[in-house]
Design a protein around this motif. Structure first.
Motif, PDB file in Angstrom:
ATOM      1  N   LEU A 199     -52.820 -17.895 -30.158  1.00 14.42           N
ATOM      2  CA  LEU A 199     -51.806 -17.936 -31.214  1.00 14.42           C
ATOM      3  C   LEU A 199     -50.435 -17.987 -30.554  1.00 14.42           C
ATOM      4  CD1 LEU A 199     -53.163 -15.205 -33.677  1.00 14.42           C
ATOM      5  CD2 LEU A 199     -53.271 -17.676 -33.994  1.00 14.42           C
ATOM      6  N   ARG A 200     -49.510 -18.703 -31.154  1.00 13.46           N
ATOM      7  CA  ARG A 200     -48.152 -18.807 -30.620  1.00 13.46           C
ATOM      8  C   ARG A 200     -47.209 -17.955 -31.470  1.00 13.46           C
ATOM      9  NH1 ARG A 200     -47.977 -23.416 -27.252  1.00 13.46           N
ATOM     10  NH2 ARG A 200     -49.987 -23.352 -26.182  1.00 13.46           N
ATOM     11  N   PRO A 201     -46.400 -17.130 -30.854  1.00 15.25           N
ATOM     12  CA  PRO A 201     -45.450 -16.326 -31.627  1.00 15.25           C
ATOM     13  C   PRO A 201     -44.333 -17.190 -32.194  1.00 15.25           C
ATOM     14  CG  PRO A 201     -45.039 -16.049 -29.284  1.00 15.25           C
ATOM     15  CD  PRO A 201     -46.278 -16.888 -29.395  1.00 15.25           C
ATOM     16  N   VAL A 202     -43.831 -16.798 -33.354  1.00 12.93           N
ATOM     17  CA  VAL A 202     -42.673 -17.500 -33.917  1.00 12.93           C
ATOM     18  C   VAL A 202     -41.387 -16.969 -33.292  1.00 12.93           C
ATOM     19  CG1 VAL A 202     -43.813 -18.034 -36.087  1.00 12.93           C
ATOM     20  CG2 VAL A 202     -42.551 -15.891 -35.878  1.00 12.93           C
ATOM     21  N   ARG A 203     -41.471 -15.790 -32.716  1.00  9.86           N
ATOM     22  CA  ARG A 203     -40.334 -15.218 -32.007  1.00  9.86           C
ATOM     23  C   ARG A 203     -40.849 -14.267 -30.944  1.00  9.86           C
ATOM     24  NH1 ARG A 203     -37.802 -13.252 -36.084  1.00  9.86           N
ATOM     25  NH2 ARG A 203     -38.055 -11.003 -35.778  1.00  9.86           N
ATOM     26  N   GLY A 204     -40.082 -14.081 -29.882  1.00 12.57           N
ATOM     27  CA  GLY A 204     -40.476 -13.188 -28.806  1.00 12.57           C
ATOM     28  C   GLY A 204     -40.884 -13.947 -27.558  1.00 12.57           C
ATOM     29  N   LYS A 205     -41.249 -13.206 -26.537  1.00  6.81           N
ATOM     30  CA  LYS A 205     -41.546 -13.796 -25.232  1.00  6.81           C
ATOM     31  C   LYS A 205     -42.728 -13.089 -24.579  1.00  6.81           C
ATOM     32  CE  LYS A 205     -39.380 -14.703 -20.714  1.00  6.81           C
ATOM     33  NZ  LYS A 205     -38.135 -14.564 -19.911  1.00  6.81           N
ATOM     34  N   VAL A 206     -43.548 -13.879 -23.886  1.00 11.10           N
ATOM     35  CA  VAL A 206     -44.655 -13.355 -23.078  1.00 11.10           C
ATOM     36  C   VAL A 206     -44.445 -13.807 -21.645  1.00 11.10           C
ATOM     37  CG1 VAL A 206     -47.146 -13.348 -22.665  1.00 11.10           C
ATOM     38  CG2 VAL A 206     -46.271 -13.437 -25.012  1.00 11.10           C
ATOM     39  N   SER A 207     -44.461 -12.871 -20.710  1.00  8.80           N
ATOM     40  CA  SER A 207     -44.371 -13.194 -19.284  1.00  8.80           C
ATOM     41  C   SER A 207     -45.651 -12.741 -18.611  1.00  8.80           C
ATOM     42  CB  SER A 207     -43.177 -12.485 -18.641  1.00  8.80           C
ATOM     43  OG  SER A 207     -41.965 -12.871 -19.252  1.00  8.80           O
ATOM     44  N   PHE A 208     -46.196 -13.607 -17.756  1.00 13.17           N
ATOM     45  CA  PHE A 208     -47.418 -13.262 -17.024  1.00 13.17           C
ATOM     46  C   PHE A 208     -47.239 -13.607 -15.560  1.00 13.17           C
ATOM     47  CE2 PHE A 208     -51.805 -14.274 -15.550  1.00 13.17           C
ATOM     48  CZ  PHE A 208     -52.295 -12.974 -15.621  1.00 13.17           C
ATOM     49  N   ASP A 209     -47.403 -12.614 -14.716  1.00 15.72           N
ATOM     50  CA  ASP A 209     -47.281 -12.792 -13.273  1.00 15.72           C
ATOM     51  C   ASP A 209     -45.949 -13.446 -12.890  1.00 15.72           C
ATOM     52  OD1 ASP A 209     -48.110 -12.495 -10.670  1.00 15.72           O
ATOM     53  OD2 ASP A 209     -49.335 -14.315 -10.644  1.00 15.72           O
ATOM     54  N   GLY A 210     -44.883 -13.010 -13.555  1.00 17.90           N
ATOM     55  CA  GLY A 210     -43.552 -13.511 -13.248  1.00 17.90           C
ATOM     56  C   GLY A 210     -43.194 -14.836 -13.869  1.00 17.90           C
ATOM     57  N   ARG A 211     -44.103 -15.424 -14.668  1.00 15.37           N
ATOM     58  CA  ARG A 211     -43.848 -16.720 -15.298  1.00 15.37           C
ATOM     59  C   ARG A 211     -43.690 -16.542 -16.805  1.00 15.37           C
ATOM     60  NH1 ARG A 211     -47.742 -17.338 -11.347  1.00 15.37           N
ATOM     61  NH2 ARG A 211     -47.505 -19.075  -9.887  1.00 15.37           N
ATOM     62  N   ASP A 212     -42.869 -17.380 -17.404  1.00 18.95           N
ATOM     63  CA  ASP A 212     -42.743 -17.415 -18.856  1.00 18.95           C
ATOM     64  C   ASP A 212     -43.990 -18.095 -19.415  1.00 18.95           C
ATOM     65  OD1 ASP A 212     -42.149 -17.696 -21.519  1.00 18.95           O
ATOM     66  OD2 ASP A 212     -40.181 -18.595 -21.212  1.00 18.95           O
ATOM     67  N   ALA A 213     -44.816 -17.326 -20.109  1.00 17.86           N
ATOM     68  CA  ALA A 213     -46.081 -17.854 -20.625  1.00 17.86           C
ATOM     69  C   ALA A 213     -46.060 -18.033 -22.138  1.00 17.86           C
ATOM     70  CB  ALA A 213     -47.223 -16.916 -20.242  1.00 17.86           C
ATOM     71  N   THR A 214     -44.897 -17.906 -22.764  1.00 19.74           N
ATOM     72  CA  THR A 214     -44.816 -17.915 -24.227  1.00 19.74           C
ATOM     73  C   THR A 214     -45.440 -19.162 -24.829  1.00 19.74           C
ATOM     74  OG1 THR A 214     -42.710 -16.730 -23.968  1.00 19.74           O
ATOM     75  CG2 THR A 214     -43.276 -17.516 -26.172  1.00 19.74           C
ATOM     76  N   GLN A 215     -45.191 -20.311 -24.244  1.00 19.80           N
ATOM     77  CA  GLN A 215     -45.736 -21.577 -24.752  1.00 19.80           C
ATOM     78  C   GLN A 215     -46.802 -22.149 -23.819  1.00 19.80           C
ATOM     79  OE1 GLN A 215     -44.902 -22.636 -27.773  1.00 19.80           O
ATOM     80  NE2 GLN A 215     -43.477 -20.921 -27.977  1.00 19.80           N
ATOM     81  N   MET A 216     -47.236 -21.357 -22.871  1.00 25.68           N
ATOM     82  CA  MET A 216     -48.210 -21.825 -21.885  1.00 25.68           C
ATOM     83  C   MET A 216     -49.605 -21.969 -22.502  1.00 25.68           C
ATOM     84  SD  MET A 216     -49.144 -19.981 -18.246  1.00 25.68           S
ATOM     85  CE  MET A 216     -47.466 -20.079 -17.620  1.00 25.68           C
ATOM     86  N   PRO A 217     -50.303 -23.077 -22.262  1.00 24.16           N
ATOM     87  CA  PRO A 217     -51.662 -23.239 -22.794  1.00 24.16           C
ATOM     88  C   PRO A 217     -52.612 -22.162 -22.258  1.00 24.16           C
ATOM     89  CG  PRO A 217     -50.808 -25.318 -21.954  1.00 24.16           C
ATOM     90  CD  PRO A 217     -49.856 -24.261 -21.508  1.00 24.16           C
ATOM     91  N   THR A 218     -53.605 -21.834 -23.060  1.00 16.77           N
ATOM     92  CA  THR A 218     -54.582 -20.810 -22.672  1.00 16.77           C
ATOM     93  C   THR A 218     -55.226 -21.141 -21.334  1.00 16.77           C
ATOM     94  OG1 THR A 218     -55.045 -20.298 -24.981  1.00 16.77           O
ATOM     95  CG2 THR A 218     -56.706 -19.657 -23.367  1.00 16.77           C
ATOM     96  N   GLU A 219     -55.578 -22.428 -21.130  1.00 13.94           N
ATOM     97  CA  GLU A 219     -56.275 -22.816 -19.911  1.00 13.94           C
ATOM     98  C   GLU A 219     -55.457 -22.493 -18.667  1.00 13.94           C
ATOM     99  OE1 GLU A 219     -55.693 -24.730 -22.494  1.00 13.94           O
ATOM    100  OE2 GLU A 219     -57.696 -24.943 -23.396  1.00 13.94           O
ATOM    101  N   ARG A 220     -54.137 -22.680 -18.748  1.00 12.81           N
ATOM    102  CA  ARG A 220     -53.309 -22.385 -17.586  1.00 12.81           C
ATOM    103  C   ARG A 220     -53.225 -20.875 -17.360  1.00 12.81           C
ATOM    104  NH1 ARG A 220     -46.955 -23.442 -16.355  1.00 12.81           N
ATOM    105  NH2 ARG A 220     -47.068 -22.940 -14.133  1.00 12.81           N
ATOM    106  N   ARG A 221     -53.170 -20.098 -18.431  1.00 17.48           N
ATOM    107  CA  ARG A 221     -53.162 -18.640 -18.285  1.00 17.48           C
ATOM    108  C   ARG A 221     -54.438 -18.167 -17.588  1.00 17.48           C
ATOM    109  NH1 ARG A 221     -49.966 -16.464 -23.709  1.00 17.48           N
ATOM    110  NH2 ARG A 221     -49.170 -18.502 -24.296  1.00 17.48           N
TER     111      ARG A 221
END
Length: 234
Positions: free
Chosen positions: A56-78
């Motif tokens: 699911l993609r948030p309408v607002r906010g941010k997700v960072s994973f391992d120092g990278r901005d993952a907010t719009q990152m595809p699941t496969e790349r995560r």
């Protein structure tokens, strides 16, 4: 919690269908150790995991994973970066054997090493079921298989949604022991209705209520907080 977070979410607002399910949710997951996400049914726990996983993609906010901005990152790349997710349902391929499920999980490990023996060592029951179709396993065995499939991708963070749902209490103890051991080397995020089990795995807890984080802190502190009982009451 420590500032060196492996995963960090800030101000997440996410819709599930047409209804908003998360309201400004923030959390931090350290590079190792267990984190529990507790709450009543409908509190937003599964939506939170799906948002962190990229389903699911948030309408607002941010997700960072391992120092990278993952907010719009595809699941496969995560997943390639080291995020494993075991959903509450449909976590195994019912029509395939245990061995075939594990082989599919192993495809995510770029090293090409066959680590199925490690999974059998982790969950010996699976070694007795290799030729059995996953759909015929007990509830506990299916959960063990789903966890093993995710671990074959060598995640740095493993997120589990209700890993003891529909599982016999004796198997709950076995799964709990394995998760405690795994949390010594990787990060574990656990959504779980079995509160005692979740608190035994986690060092830090978030308690959700109506899409908000209503209570948060070290496990010992949250366990003794009178507010916990109210937040978890049916």
């Amino acid at each position: 919690m420590a500032s060196d977070a492996l995963l960090q979410a800030e101000g997440l607002c996410t819709f599930y269908g047409t209804s908003q399910a998360l309201f400004d949710v923030s959390l931090r997951i350290p590079s190792r150790g267990g984190v529990a996400i507790l709450g009543r049914n409908g509190a937003g726990k599964t939506t939170l995991l799906k948002t962190l996983a990229g389903d699911l993609r948030p309408v607002r906010g941010k997700v960072s994973f391992d120092g990278r901005d993952a907010t719009q990152m595809p699941t496969e790349r995560r997943v390639r970066l080291g995020l494993g997710h075991v959903p509450q349902e449909q976590a195994v391929f019912a029509g395939l054997t245990v061995r075939e499920n594990l082989l599919l999980g192993a495809m995510g490990d770029r090293s090409g090493h066959d680590r199925t023996d490690e999974m059998v060592a982790l969950f010996p029951r699976l070694g007795q079921r290799m030729s059995q179709r996953a759909g015929t396993l007990s509830g506990g065995e299916r959960k063990m298989l789903a966890i093993s499939r995710a671990l074959l991708c060598k995640p740095h963070l493993l997120m589990l949604d209700e890993p003891t749902e529909g599982v016999w209490h004796g198997v709950v103890d076995e799964i709990t022991e394995r998760l405690v051991k795994l949390s010594e080397t990787i990060a574990i995020v656990l959504v779980e209705q079995h509160v005692k089990m979740a608190l035994s795995v986690a060092k830090h807890c978030y308690v959700m209520d109506r899409g908000h984080v209503a209570l948060e802190g070290p496990t010992e502190q949250v366990r003794d907080d009178p507010e916990l009982v109210r937040l978890l009451a049916p």
